[in-house]
Design an enzyme around this catalytic site. Sequence first.
Site, PDB file in Angstrom:
ATOM      1  N   GLY A  15       0.804  -1.201   0.000  1.00  0.00           N
ATOM      2  CA  GLY A  15       0.000   0.000   0.000  1.00  0.00           C
ATOM      3  C   GLY A  15       0.843   1.260   0.000  1.00  0.00           C
ATOM      4  N   ASP A  54      -4.330 -12.761   2.722  1.00  0.00           N
ATOM      5  CA  ASP A  54      -5.350 -11.958   3.387  1.00  0.00           C
ATOM      6  C   ASP A  54      -5.181 -12.132   4.897  1.00  0.00           C
ATOM      7  OD1 ASP A  54      -7.678 -10.885   4.485  1.00  0.00           O
ATOM      8  OD2 ASP A  54      -8.928 -11.517   2.811  1.00  0.00           O
ATOM      9  N   SER A  73      -5.222  -2.465   5.724  1.00  0.00           N
ATOM     10  CA  SER A  73      -6.588  -1.957   5.809  1.00  0.00           C
ATOM     11  C   SER A  73      -6.849  -1.047   4.622  1.00  0.00           C
ATOM     12  CB  SER A  73      -6.806  -1.154   7.103  1.00  0.00           C
ATOM     13  OG  SER A  73      -8.093  -0.565   7.122  1.00  0.00           O
ATOM     14  N   ALA A 112      -0.723   0.663  12.997  1.00  0.00           N
ATOM     15  CA  ALA A 112      -0.984   1.917  12.293  1.00  0.00           C
ATOM     16  C   ALA A 112      -2.461   2.249  12.470  1.00  0.00           C
ATOM     17  CB  ALA A 112      -0.629   1.794  10.814  1.00  0.00           C
ATOM     18  N   TYR A 143     -14.478   2.104   9.064  1.00  0.00           N
ATOM     19  CA  TYR A 143     -13.048   2.381   9.225  1.00  0.00           C
ATOM     20  C   TYR A 143     -12.729   2.857  10.641  1.00  0.00           C
ATOM     21  CZ  TYR A 143      -8.412   4.376   8.268  1.00  0.00           C
ATOM     22  OH  TYR A 143      -7.069   4.668   8.287  1.00  0.00           O
ATOM     23  N   TYR A 157      -3.720  -7.246  24.391  1.00  0.00           N
ATOM     24  CA  TYR A 157      -2.584  -8.161  24.259  1.00  0.00           C
ATOM     25  C   TYR A 157      -1.410  -7.689  25.116  1.00  0.00           C
ATOM     26  CZ  TYR A 157      -3.943 -11.532  20.638  1.00  0.00           C
ATOM     27  OH  TYR A 157      -4.520 -12.579  19.946  1.00  0.00           O
ATOM     28  N   THR A 173      -1.812  11.493   5.875  1.00  0.00           N
ATOM     29  CA  THR A 173      -0.536  11.370   5.174  1.00  0.00           C
ATOM     30  C   THR A 173      -0.760  11.500   3.662  1.00  0.00           C
ATOM     31  OG1 THR A 173       0.357   9.963   6.918  1.00  0.00           O
ATOM     32  CG2 THR A 173       1.422   9.841   4.777  1.00  0.00           C
TER      33      THR A 173
END
Length: 311
Positions: A15, A54, A73, A112, A143, A157, A173
């Site tokens: 990406g 995936d 994503s 991210a 999103y 976690y 960005t």
Amino acid sequence: MTKRLDRALITGGCGFVGSHLAEHLSRQGTEIICVDNLATGDRAHAIGEFVEHDVTEPLPRLPHCDAVFHLASAASPRDYFRLPIETLRAGSLGTAHALDFARAHGARFVLASTSEVYGDPLEHPQRESYWGNVNPIGPRSVYDEAKRYAEALTSAYRREHGTDTAIARIFNTYGPRMRPGDGRLIPTLIGQALAGEPLTVHGDGLQTRSLCYVDDTVRGLIALALSGHAGPVNLGNPDEYTVLEIAERVREVTGSDSPVEHGEPDTDDPRRRCPDIGLARQALGWWPETPLEKGLGQTVEWFARTGEPLR
């Protein structure tokens, strides 16, 4: 605390931000494993070992990695409106699988995340302590809530398993390799200016954005990975512009005389967006270094050189 990054796994590595991150790390001597299902990424941007996969499925057996950067994503409104369920699954199942890999390898995990977790903010500028003002059932929620869930899972976690995690909240960005037709502000305006078309501004154009050049964002992600900080940490440029001002800057850089054309406001579009980067300065020694004019110039040059059509 610092870590040596001999090998890094980047989900979403084909990406826009992921490919720049891979390039920067590779220049520093880090081996790259790029995992991407190419739903929105470009195979031509892969660096290092490419694995088409995936992340909503468990990761295949891969070599040991010192860091996992989870960027997989859809990130533009046009993409996550087109792929709503896939976006939610990438933020939930995809984050869990990336965290499981990091935990098994004792790797540093960097999520991210996004400024969109703040929604249409009631606090300005936005600090990491702000909990946000998000519509959980609106069209942008696929999103926003995917990233909010990903932050919650990453934090769980860290608390429950002691996984070495960090959260970066990335603000708007831009730069080379953005897809011309992905619906985000900068590629849309540049594409229209280069084509001599009217520049589309939704609503009155007085909503604000803070634009961070991709090289600066990537430096921040690497600095966070090499630190021991858990975050969340805002990575963005505190220089704030209205959308109308940004459109005018694009016209100046491209030499375009395209008029501005106002359209209907976008649903749940934030009225103000500007990061407080005090924590990034203090904890990471990071701040953006690229002026808007320079970043826009390099982005326009890339669009003009590649000549990619709007799509």
